[in-house]
Design an enzyme around this catalytic site. Structure first.
Site, short mmCIF file in Angstrom:
data_model
loop_
_atom_site.label_atom_id
_atom_site.label_comp_id
_atom_site.label_asym_id
_atom_site.label_seq_id
_atom_site.Cartn_x
_atom_site.Cartn_y
_atom_site.Cartn_z
N SER A 1 45.93 -2.19 44.69
CA SER A 1 46.26 -0.88 44.11
C SER A 1 47.72 -0.51 44.35
O SER A 1 48.34 0.21 43.57
CB SER A 1 45.33 0.20 44.66
N ARG B 1 42.63 -6.17 24.65
CA ARG B 1 41.41 -6.18 25.45
C ARG B 1 41.71 -5.89 26.92
O ARG B 1 40.82 -5.56 27.68
CB ARG B 1 40.70 -7.54 25.34
N HIS B 2 42.99 -6.04 27.29
CA HIS B 2 43.39 -5.74 28.67
C HIS B 2 43.58 -4.23 28.78
O HIS B 2 44.57 -3.69 28.28
CB HIS B 2 44.65 -6.52 29.04
N LEU C 1 52.67 -1.70 15.77
CA LEU C 1 53.09 -1.56 14.38
C LEU C 1 51.89 -1.20 13.50
O LEU C 1 50.86 -1.88 13.57
CB LEU C 1 53.68 -2.90 13.92
N GLN D 1 49.84 -1.06 10.16
CA GLN D 1 49.74 -1.72 8.85
C GLN D 1 49.44 -0.72 7.75
O GLN D 1 49.42 -1.08 6.58
CB GLN D 1 48.65 -2.80 8.88
N ARG E 1 45.64 -4.31 3.06
CA ARG E 1 45.78 -5.13 4.27
C ARG E 1 44.51 -5.90 4.62
O ARG E 1 44.53 -6.81 5.43
CB ARG E 1 46.18 -4.27 5.47
N ASN F 1 51.58 -2.07 34.52
CA ASN F 1 51.93 -2.14 35.94
C ASN F 1 51.77 -3.57 36.46
O ASN F 1 51.17 -4.43 35.80
CB ASN F 1 51.16 -1.10 36.76
N ARG G 1 45.42 -15.09 30.77
CA ARG G 1 45.97 -15.62 29.51
C ARG G 1 46.93 -16.78 29.74
O ARG G 1 47.34 -17.43 28.78
CB ARG G 1 46.66 -14.50 28.73
C1 FAD Z 1 39.86 -17.65 27.83
C2 FAD Z 1 39.30 -16.32 27.40
C3 FAD Z 1 38.32 -16.27 26.44
C4 FAD Z 1 37.80 -15.04 26.02
N1 FAD Z 1 36.84 -15.02 25.05
C5 FAD Z 1 36.32 -13.83 24.64
C6 FAD Z 1 35.30 -13.77 23.62
O1 FAD Z 1 34.87 -14.77 23.09
N2 FAD Z 1 34.83 -12.55 23.25
C7 FAD Z 1 35.29 -11.40 23.83
O2 FAD Z 1 34.80 -10.33 23.47
N3 FAD Z 1 36.25 -11.43 24.78
C8 FAD Z 1 36.77 -12.60 25.18
N4 FAD Z 1 37.75 -12.62 26.15
C9 FAD Z 1 38.27 -11.34 26.65
C10 FAD Z 1 37.66 -11.00 28.03
O3 FAD Z 1 36.27 -10.84 27.95
C11 FAD Z 1 38.30 -9.68 28.55
O4 FAD Z 1 37.96 -8.62 27.67
C12 FAD Z 1 39.80 -9.74 28.64
O5 FAD Z 1 40.20 -10.98 29.16
C13 FAD Z 1 40.32 -8.61 29.53
O6 FAD Z 1 39.85 -8.83 30.83
P1 FAD Z 1 39.44 -7.64 31.80
O7 FAD Z 1 38.35 -6.82 31.23
O8 FAD Z 1 39.24 -8.27 33.16
O9 FAD Z 1 40.84 -6.84 31.82
P2 FAD Z 1 41.08 -5.25 31.93
O10 FAD Z 1 40.43 -4.52 30.85
O11 FAD Z 1 42.58 -5.10 32.02
O12 FAD Z 1 40.45 -4.86 33.28
C14 FAD Z 1 41.00 -5.31 34.52
C15 FAD Z 1 39.93 -5.24 35.56
O13 FAD Z 1 39.59 -3.88 35.78
C16 FAD Z 1 38.19 -3.79 36.01
N5 FAD Z 1 37.59 -3.01 34.91
C17 FAD Z 1 38.17 -2.68 33.73
N6 FAD Z 1 37.33 -1.94 32.98
C18 FAD Z 1 36.21 -1.79 33.70
C19 FAD Z 1 34.99 -1.15 33.45
N7 FAD Z 1 34.76 -0.49 32.33
N8 FAD Z 1 34.03 -1.20 34.39
C20 FAD Z 1 34.25 -1.87 35.55
N9 FAD Z 1 35.39 -2.52 35.86
C21 FAD Z 1 36.36 -2.47 34.94
C22 FAD Z 1 37.64 -5.19 36.06
O14 FAD Z 1 37.69 -5.68 37.37
C23 FAD Z 1 38.64 -5.95 35.21
O15 FAD Z 1 38.71 -7.34 35.48
C24 FAD Z 1 38.29 -13.83 26.57
C25 FAD Z 1 39.29 -13.89 27.55
C26 FAD Z 1 39.80 -15.12 27.96
C27 FAD Z 1 40.89 -15.13 29.01
#
Ligand code: FAD
Length: 276
Positions: free
Chosen positions: A86, A110-111, A120, A122, A199, A215, A226
């Site tokens: 943290s 997704r992060h 940007l 569309q 689009r 951060n 990634r």
């Molecule tokens: C090689 C690879 C393949 C993938 N394939 C797919 C796919 O086929 N389909 C698909 O949908 N996605 C896919 N993903 C995306 C993956 O599922 C994650 O959505 C993405 O990598 C973001 O990760 P994260 O949720 O850990 O990150 P962040 O959203 O940045 O979250 C960071 C961390 O915060 C915590 N956190 C965040 N939100 C919450 C919450 N709501 N509750 C509890 N803890 C939380 C968790 O510890 C998490 O790891 C893929 C990712 C990779 C790297």
């Protein structure tokens, strides 16, 4: 951003990574805080994100008075080692990524934790500027490249045609009303309505630009996920460029990552301190 002109289509093979914003330390306020608490302390780092993350960590135990040897580098190393992640959330950077595909941006957003995005539009921006991101595995093979180029050109031409025709048709008050536009929509409103529908035929390869504020903890998680061998190659390449920028800017927060070569000539990002 590296591009390769192929007729009307510009094929992009390298993303652009711009570090457009960084933090600063409000030195006088930090000194006031320390003096109000009867301590005197200076970090040996000159990188604001490193000073601020160390300050945040030291505040937890009020450990300004008798710091252990090793300075900021040893301090942040220890934070990563014990997983006190943290603290790393207090270091923030502002990036702009260009020359990335819409499929990459979809993966990027997704992060969620610790990342902010402005992408940007569309709907508002004309996509008839023909820039598309070509995967290396296709760009390096003439036969695959020809198929890709043909598909992209076709999609691009369809987009331009649809946008023009929609724009024209929405000039008709009945069509405008059916699309819930005002009777005589102005140019911007009509174009937005035309582009947002047109689009739908643009491919995943369409180039996009995105402003990203993140951060250190979130950036580390992004680079680990990634930058891994299993990640998609375009986003892995981006993660590598982001690491180059961050490692140069803040070696104490990001210097633990290594670029390990992979059999295909690319690399993966590896660290001993995973998911701090
Ligand atoms: C090689 C690879 C393949 C993938 N394939 C797919 C796919 O086929 N389909 C698909 O949908 N996605 C896919 N993903 C995306 C993956 O599922 C994650 O959505 C993405 O990598 C973001 O990760 P994260 O949720 O850990 O990150 P962040 O959203 O940045 O979250 C960071 C961390 O915060 C915590 N956190 C965040 N939100 C919450 C919450 N709501 N509750 C509890 N803890 C939380 C968790 O510890 C998490 O790891 C893929 C990712 C990779 C790297």
């Amino acid at each position: 951003m590296t591009t390769q002109s192929t007729d009307t289509i510009r094929a992009i093979v390298e993303p652009g990574v711009y570090l457009v914003g960084k933090q600063m330390v409000a030195t006088a306020e930090l000194e006031r805080l320390l003096s109000d608490h009867g301590v005197s302390w200076n970090s040996d780092s000159e990188v604001p994100a490193e000073i601020l993350t160390e300050t945040a960590g030291r505040l937890c135990y009020m450990s300004f008075a008798k710091p252990r040897p090793g300075g900021n580098s040893a301090y942040l190393h220890h934070i990563k080692e014990v997983g006190h992640g943290s603290v790393l959330e207090h270091g923030v950077w502002n990036f702009v990524f260009t020359g990335i595909s819409r499929s990459l941006s979809h993966e990027l957003v997704r992060h969620r934790a610790g990342m902010g995005y402005s992408q940007l539009s569309q709907r508002y921006v004309d996509e008839s500027v023909a820039e598309y991101v070509e995967p290396d595995i296709i760009a390096n093979d003439p036969e695959l490249h020809a198929i890709w180029l043909n598909a992209v050109k076709h999609a691009h031409e369809s987009y331009v045609m649809l946008a023009e025709k929609l724009n024209e048709k929405l000039g008709d008050p009945a069509a405008a009303a059916a699309a819930m536009l005002p009777a005589n929509p102005d140019r911007t409103t009509r174009r937005k309505a035309a582009r947002q529908a047109a689009r739908s035929v643009l491919p995943n390869a369409t180039e996009t630009k995105i402003f990203v504020t993140a951060n250190a903890r979130a950036l580390r998680h992004f680079m680990e996920q990634r930058g891994a061998a299993a990640a998609e190659p375009e986003i892995r390449k981006l993660a590598g460029h982001v690491l180059d920028v961050l490692r140069a800017d803040s070696p104490n927060l990001f210097g633990d990552y290594r670029k390990v070569p992979l059999p295909d000539g690319t690399f993966e990002l590896v660290t001993d301190f995973k998911k701090v």
